[in-house]
Design an enzyme around this catalytic site. Structure first.
Site, PDB file in Angstrom:
ATOM      1  N   ILE A 198      -9.027  -1.405   2.498  1.00  0.00           N
ATOM      2  CA  ILE A 198      -7.756  -0.712   2.654  1.00  0.00           C
ATOM      3  C   ILE A 198      -6.695  -1.597   2.001  1.00  0.00           C
ATOM      4  CG2 ILE A 198      -8.346   0.635   4.697  1.00  0.00           C
ATOM      5  CD1 ILE A 198      -7.013  -1.388   6.447  1.00  0.00           C
ATOM      6  N   ASP A 199      -5.604  -0.993   1.585  1.00  0.00           N
ATOM      7  CA  ASP A 199      -4.584  -1.717   0.833  1.00  0.00           C
ATOM      8  C   ASP A 199      -3.956  -2.837   1.659  1.00  0.00           C
ATOM      9  OD1 ASP A 199      -4.985   0.068  -1.250  1.00  0.00           O
ATOM     10  OD2 ASP A 199      -3.426   1.432  -0.533  1.00  0.00           O
ATOM     11  N   LYS A 200      -3.390  -3.798   0.963  1.00  0.00           N
ATOM     12  CA  LYS A 200      -2.723  -4.933   1.601  1.00  0.00           C
ATOM     13  C   LYS A 200      -1.725  -4.488   2.672  1.00  0.00           C
ATOM     14  CE  LYS A 200       0.584  -8.653   0.615  1.00  0.00           C
ATOM     15  NZ  LYS A 200       1.401  -9.327  -0.412  1.00  0.00           N
TER      16      LYS A 200
END
Length: 313
Positions: A145-147
């Protein structure tokens, strides 16, 4: 140097069509999604990018019929260190671990982020008990999942578990439910966005709904709550493309609140980064066959955002 060049990957192609008149650095970086503009500019300065056999500057404008040659240096071996970073673990056994990742943490090491990542923390927590399929930089990592997205991630502690979880992701049997706050008031109660996603040809660091060089992507959404100018939605992933929810919600006219890439430039809401949380993960256990379902509460920053939105109704 000649001996070292044997280790380089060589690419060559002719300038045609839309590349004529394009900057050299932009044209080369658009050739491969793994070639960032910064990386290509470094190659150009090092004489690894040639036009008709001659070195050119990054701003050189290409002409029809010219030959571009790129020598890609071998990847440097990445040394990933274990770091005693606290983890919010929601499930763990000998095969699988589910962690609730905080917003702001990068999942695995890469350019600009070689420490402080989830992988650094996992190496300290699990020691040798992580699958090796992802390689040195991504041990145990099955999906990302994105930062600046918070929430639940599955981690494989051995190769058998890794292969099983990846297969479940491919056959769309993993339950993945996200909660997001979007700009605009969605008028209908639910919907499905079936639109292919690929690298944005105009902005190589972004993704977009495009039909060429793209992958099938499906997101199902349900409205949970409406506010003045925003909506709380639940998104269920059928596929798992890069930035999928962020791109799909923007595509239908409801970009995520706080999204610095796909949302409005000015963020008028009390949250840093996109208001997106991976709330539920459900999968079949690789060893026992038991169905596992984990749910994580909303993080404090999203709760504060919802309180702010409700208070100003």
């Amino acid at each position: 140097m000649e001996d070292q060049l044997d280790l380089f990957e060589r690419y060559e192609w002719e300038v045609s069509g839309g590349l004529s008149g394009e900057r050299l650095d932009k044209a080369v970086s658009s050739r491969n999604e793994d070639w960032s503009r910064v990386r290509v500019q470094e190659w150009i300065k090092s004489g690894l990018v040639l036009v008709n056999g001659r070195a050119k500057k990054g701003n050189y404008r290409l002409k029809e019929g010219e030959m571009i040659e790129v020598l890609v240096p071998p990847a440097e071996e990445l040394q990933v260190e274990a770091e005693p970073i606290p983890l919010d673990i929601r499930y763990e056994d000998e095969d699988v671990l589910v962690v609730n990742k905080p917003r702001g943490m990068v999942v695995h090491p890469g350019p600009g982020n070689y420490s402080g990542t989830l992988v650094n923390a996992l190496l300290a927590h699990c020691k040798e008990d992580l699958s090796g399929i992802g390689g040195v930089a991504r041990p145990g990592i099955v999906h990302r999942i994105d930062k600046d997205t918070s929430g639940l991630l599955m981690v494989a502690k051995n190769d058998r578990a890794h292969q099983s979880l990846v297969a479940q992701l491919k056959e769309h049997s993993v339950e993945r439910v996200y909660v997001a706050v979007v700009h605009g008031v969605i008028p209908h109660e639910n919907g499905t966005i079936d639109a292919p996603i690929g690298r944005d040809p105009a902005h190589r660091q972004r993704m977009a709904v495009i039909h060429k060089n793209s992958k099938h992507a499906v997101t199902h959404f349900t409205v949970r709550e409406r506010f003045s100018g925003t909506t709380l939605v639940e998104c269920r992933l059928e596929t798992g493309r890069t930035h999928q929810i962020r791109v799909h919600m923007k595509y239908i006219g409801f970009p995520l609140v706080g999204d610095p890439v796909y949302g409005p430039k000015k963020n008028a809401y009390p949250i840093e980064g996109q208001a997106l949380h991976a709330q539920v993960i459900g999968f079949t256990h690789p060893r026992t066959g038991e169905r596992i379902r984990i749910e994580a509460e909303l993080p404090e920053d999203m709760e504060r955002l919802l309180h702010f939105l409700r208070a100003r109704q």
